[in-house]
Design an enzyme around this catalytic site. Structure first.
Site, short mmCIF file in Angstrom:
data_model
loop_
_atom_site.label_atom_id
_atom_site.label_comp_id
_atom_site.label_asym_id
_atom_site.label_seq_id
_atom_site.Cartn_x
_atom_site.Cartn_y
_atom_site.Cartn_z
N LYS A 115 -0.68 -4.35 -2.98
CA LYS A 115 -1.95 -3.82 -2.49
C LYS A 115 -2.06 -2.38 -3.02
O LYS A 115 -1.60 -1.44 -2.37
CB LYS A 115 -2.00 -3.88 -0.97
CG LYS A 115 -3.39 -3.74 -0.37
CD LYS A 115 -3.75 -2.30 -0.19
CE LYS A 115 -5.10 -2.13 0.47
NZ LYS A 115 -5.51 -0.72 0.60
N SER B 85 0.81 -1.21 0.00
CA SER B 85 0.00 0.00 0.00
C SER B 85 0.86 1.27 0.00
O SER B 85 1.53 1.56 -0.98
CB SER B 85 -0.95 -0.04 1.20
OG SER B 85 -1.90 0.98 1.14
#
Length: 436
Positions: free
Chosen positions: A320, A295
């Site tokens: 992600k 992320s």
């Protein structure tokens, strides 16, 4: 069926109101709207039948909450309905304050999977790793358990225990771990000089103060000595706030795109750019990543790689690359909804792909060599009895412990050794160019 309509009418009014709020921001065709209303009427009728005929009296609020959770569960692993308690915990987490075992988890192929343990937490101390599968929590099977439900079970008061069963590739059967919950560290940034003029910095996750803390750490290092090169360690960093990923990237960039997001609606299409004047925008930089980097970590690594501002070292990141928007609800609950995907400055999607390092270095577990330096003849002047002390030896004694810790860390961490060697080479090359 007439006897069910009073219940149906009340539920439909609620659901139609909820649907209308989403229609205000989404372009839904008349045909699709009519189909949705028809399906909502079916739901309302089923609920009414249960209220009148189920063997025990049901709690309507629980039923509706469960239906909403099921709705979001069918979308993707990161969209979820947050009950008021869970919503408050999420807000606490972004502020860096919660109690648990210290892991980021997701649902991958229907299986509860660890994204990454957070450094300095019970999960990291137990050697839990990215891609480990959690099979059970306190004896309860996790199959078809949502991520938010699992998080709720894993968290709890400091000092309380939780038992998890974990499967890892290469293990013949799952292993049990009994972990004691603790307060997850508030400090997400660590730093020290790993070699003369070369600094090591580590970001464990992206909280609301991560960038300001990082800049503070840099200023503290600069008070000790000049920084001629930096290592930014993002390994096992599960991510966090987008704003902090952008601002940390901006610390190393003077211009250009950092990250863009693309979704279904115009307001989800955003671009974030760098600004002039950051203090670390010129020093040679190495970024360490691994399969536990996800992320926000991938945003930073992707931006610095695309601008050729840093050399990325390690292994492929988690992948992600989706944006979650938190939408508060009047009840105190909230929705976490995936609304867009992240793209690096060169237009690459992070989702399910991750960031490929410039220098791929698989982690190799350290095995201490069984050698005796004295017997092998490797003796230094400082090892001799009654040796004459050097001018700086007494001053160095106060930092000996830290130096030994750094040496030990470098012995045990082959990825860090590689990063340091590359940084030394860049620094040496820069000095040669200056001489010319």
């Amino acid at each position: 069926m007439q006897r069910f309509m009073p219940y149906s009418l009340n539920i439909l009014v609620f659901l139609f109101t909820l649907l209308s709020s989403f229609q205000a921001v989404a372009d839904i065709s008349q045909k699709e709207r009519e189909k949705t209303y028809s399906q909502l009427e079916v739901f309302a009728n089923v609920l009414s039948i249960l209220q009148d005929n189920y063997v025990e009296e049901i709690d309507t609020n629980d039923i509706i909450d469960g239906a909403i959770k099921g709705l979001l569960y069918t979308l993707d692993p990161h969209s979820a309905y947050l009950e008021p308690e869970g919503f408050n915990e999420l807000q606490e987490e972004t502020q860096g304050q919660f109690s648990g075992i210290g892991i980021e988890i997701t649902i991958k192929d229907g299986i509860l999977t660890i994204i990454s343990p957070i450094e300095g937490t019970p999960a990291a101390d137990a050697d839990l790793r990215a891609h480990d599968i959690i099979v059970e929590i306190d004896g309860q099977k996790t199959k078809e358990m949502g991520a938010m439900e699992a998080i709720k079970k894993l968290r709890g008061p400091k000092g309380s225990e939780v038992s998890i069963s974990v499967h890892r590739d290469g293990w013949p059967e799952p292993k049990n771990f009994n972990l004691v919950r603790d307060i997850i560290p508030l400090q997400s940034v660590k730093s020290f000089f790993i070699a003369p003029s070369l600094a090591y910095t580590r970001v464990t996750n992206f909280q609301s103060r991560t960038t300001s803390d990082y800049k503070k750490e840099l200023r503290n290092l600069q008070k000790i000595g000049q920084i001629k090169g930096l290592i930014l360690d993002l390994r096992n960093n599960p991510g966090g706030l987008l704003s902090q990923a952008v601002s940390l990237s901006d610390t190393f960039l003077n211009e250009g795109l950092i990250v863009s997001t693309r979704g279904r609606t115009e307001e989800q299409n955003m671009s974030f750019r760098a600004h002039m004047g950051e203090e670390a925008a010129s020093v040679p930089l190495i970024v360490l990543v691994n399969e536990g980097s996800a992320s926000a970590s991938e945003i930073v690594a992707g931006a610095l790689q695309a601008h050729k501002r840093a050399i990325i070292v390690g292994t492929q990141t988690f992948g992600k690359g989706s944006v979650q928007t938190i939408i508060p609800l009047p009840s105190g609950a909230g929705l976490r909804v995936t609304t867009a995907r992240y793209y690096t400055p060169d237009g690459k999607s992070i989702q399910a792909l991750g960031i490929t390092p410039d220098v791929e270095v698989p982690y190799v577990a350290y095995q201490e060599a069984k050698t005796d330096d004295t017997k092998s003849g490797r003796i230094r002047e400082a090892d001799l009895p009654n040796h004459i002390e050097g001018n700086d030896e007494k001053d160095q004694a106060s930092t000996l412990t830290q130096t030994e810790e750094i040496k030990q860390r470098l012995r045990e961490d082959n990825q860090l050794r590689t990063a340091l060697n590359i940084l030394k080479s860049l620094n040496l090359y820069s000095e040669f160019q200056t001489i010319k």
